[in-house]
Design an enzyme around this catalytic site. Sequence first.
Site, mmCIF file in Angstrom:
data_model
loop_
_atom_site.group_PDB
_atom_site.id
_atom_site.type_symbol
_atom_site.label_atom_id
_atom_site.label_comp_id
_atom_site.label_asym_id
_atom_site.label_seq_id
_atom_site.Cartn_x
_atom_site.Cartn_y
_atom_site.Cartn_z
ATOM 1 N N LYS A 185 23.966 -27.335 -58.876
ATOM 2 C CA LYS A 185 22.789 -27.612 -57.887
ATOM 3 C C LYS A 185 21.701 -26.650 -58.764
ATOM 4 C CE LYS A 185 20.968 -26.099 -53.553
ATOM 5 N NZ LYS A 185 21.188 -25.706 -51.977
ATOM 6 N N GLU A 191 29.620 -21.337 -65.903
ATOM 7 C CA GLU A 191 30.815 -22.061 -66.118
ATOM 8 C C GLU A 191 30.638 -23.203 -66.587
ATOM 9 O OE1 GLU A 191 31.732 -19.056 -62.584
ATOM 10 O OE2 GLU A 191 30.138 -20.041 -63.678
ATOM 11 N N GLY A 244 25.704 -26.347 -51.580
ATOM 12 C CA GLY A 244 26.677 -26.853 -52.506
ATOM 13 C C GLY A 244 27.872 -27.247 -51.747
ATOM 14 N N ARG A 245 28.600 -26.451 -50.912
ATOM 15 C CA ARG A 245 29.752 -26.936 -50.249
ATOM 16 C C ARG A 245 29.674 -27.955 -49.491
ATOM 17 N NH1 ARG A 245 27.953 -22.158 -49.349
ATOM 18 N NH2 ARG A 245 27.697 -21.193 -47.124
ATOM 19 N N GLU A 330 33.862 -19.430 -47.833
ATOM 20 C CA GLU A 330 32.450 -19.124 -48.025
ATOM 21 C C GLU A 330 31.243 -19.385 -46.962
ATOM 22 O OE1 GLU A 330 31.378 -20.244 -52.342
ATOM 23 O OE2 GLU A 330 29.961 -21.691 -51.328
ATOM 24 N N HIS A 361 60.240 -25.531 -47.581
ATOM 25 C CA HIS A 361 61.151 -24.788 -48.338
ATOM 26 C C HIS A 361 60.554 -23.648 -49.024
ATOM 27 C CE1 HIS A 361 64.127 -28.136 -47.784
ATOM 28 N NE2 HIS A 361 62.940 -28.818 -47.669
ATOM 29 N N LYS A 471 29.643 -12.222 -60.240
ATOM 30 C CA LYS A 471 28.912 -13.158 -61.446
ATOM 31 C C LYS A 471 27.921 -12.073 -62.094
ATOM 32 C CE LYS A 471 27.646 -17.325 -60.374
ATOM 33 N NZ LYS A 471 27.205 -18.531 -59.672
#
Length: 499
Positions: A185, A191, A244-245, A330, A361, A471
């Site tokens: 964005k 990263e 963003g999400r 978030e 399981h 960050k």
Amino acid sequence: MAGDAWDEIKSHPTSKLTELFAQDAERATKYGFDQSGIYFDFSKTHLDDSLLATFLTLADQMDLSGETDALFSGEPVNATEGRAAEHAAERGTGLDSSIANADALRNRMKGLVGAIDAGLLGDIDHVIHLGIGGSALGPKLLLEALQIGDETYETAVVSNIDGYALEPILEQFAADKTLLVIASKTFTTSETLLNAQSVLDWMSQEDVADPFGKIVALTANPEQAVKWGIDESRILPFSESVGGRYSIWSSIGFSVALTLGFDAFEDMLAGAAEMDAHFRAAPFDQNLPVLAAFIDQYYAQAKNCETRAVFAYDERLRLLPDYLQQLEMESNGKSVTTDGEPLALHSSPIVWGGVGTDAQHAVFQLLHQGSHLVPVEFLAVIEPGHSLAPDHHKGLLLNCFAQGAALMSGKASDDPHRNYPGDRPSITVLLEALEAKTLGALLAFYEHRTFVNALLLGINPFDQFGVELGKEMAGKLSDMSGNKLDASTELLKKRAFPG
């Protein structure tokens, strides 16, 4: 006034789930809803008419109708950042000017998809999509859920800065036939940009003549992408008011549209638009995101449930719990209200989960007999995604349905080790088929559910300041000679970087 409603909700007399069914022969149909090719079964929760009435009062007190109108009208509902939250405009619901802007940007994206399909960027067989958080989770979920194996492009989504995530892709793909898609964005995400530089280095080492000519940028900050060296013709912007999400509906979905075809991308938007229309128009006692949020808040506030488990009984949806973790935690992992006051209620539950039948399981022991009360959400698809013998899919679905029934009914035993207490709630979401339109509606349902939960809590779901401090400290630590942190962190740093 809202405090009185919460007091009523917390003190609501609880009947066992089996008793609720015994008291109302129509309960299964009363709390079962069809919408956009999806069946939502809320009947195995403790929601009843009295509790629902109290939640409806709370919704009025929190002005859910007015806040919903504000969301779709482009008002600055993201109060802490002074911005609107206009992800719904990307699929045609919202302010006219915002819808027009989204349409124009989507047409630009469609043109670039067409140009790549026509070979105008050269011979492309592979796509590397780089992003993190919302710039990767949505595209990866959709690609894994909807690919059928005959796509023109082989697409890999890489988010982790760990080179182990990227290196195998570089070994597998041909550099001269690879398109690099950078999704960020702000176009400053460290990263993503480090991964992008590594891909460019690889292209150069493989003698690709013009690596920058094989890059597409997806960003709300096109000026920064230009500074990074990408030609404007291959920059696909989206609005700053799209979080963003919530951004899979924007140009962040480019790799989905390229890989699955633009028709599939538009089908996804259409399904989400159907859920938008339902959320806006349906009365609250029949409104799926609203009812789901009521259930969420009952277990969080009245029963002190700190987690919610999501299990996809379909391998194609294995990334859905990851996607929902970001969307919900978030958005609603906050400890203060929109006004900055301490939150008197529990914020977002911890969302976790996995894939059935594997999870049965592994973690279902705790769900059936553990001391924690964990609301469970099951997702399944009626139409199988494979051509193997029908027993595979029949067994899968029967296991899904049986788990919900067992959690509710339990099984008494004189042997305490073999006693199942039951009365453990679950929601089942049953898709007719896993298609782009249906999946779009499902993701929009979760978005609106998250929004309603935030409104009931009185918090802002559209900022995410909590992700920034770590960050910032990582940036300080990267200065190996200057900034110092606590003794423990400094010792870890010395052990990892002894030089």
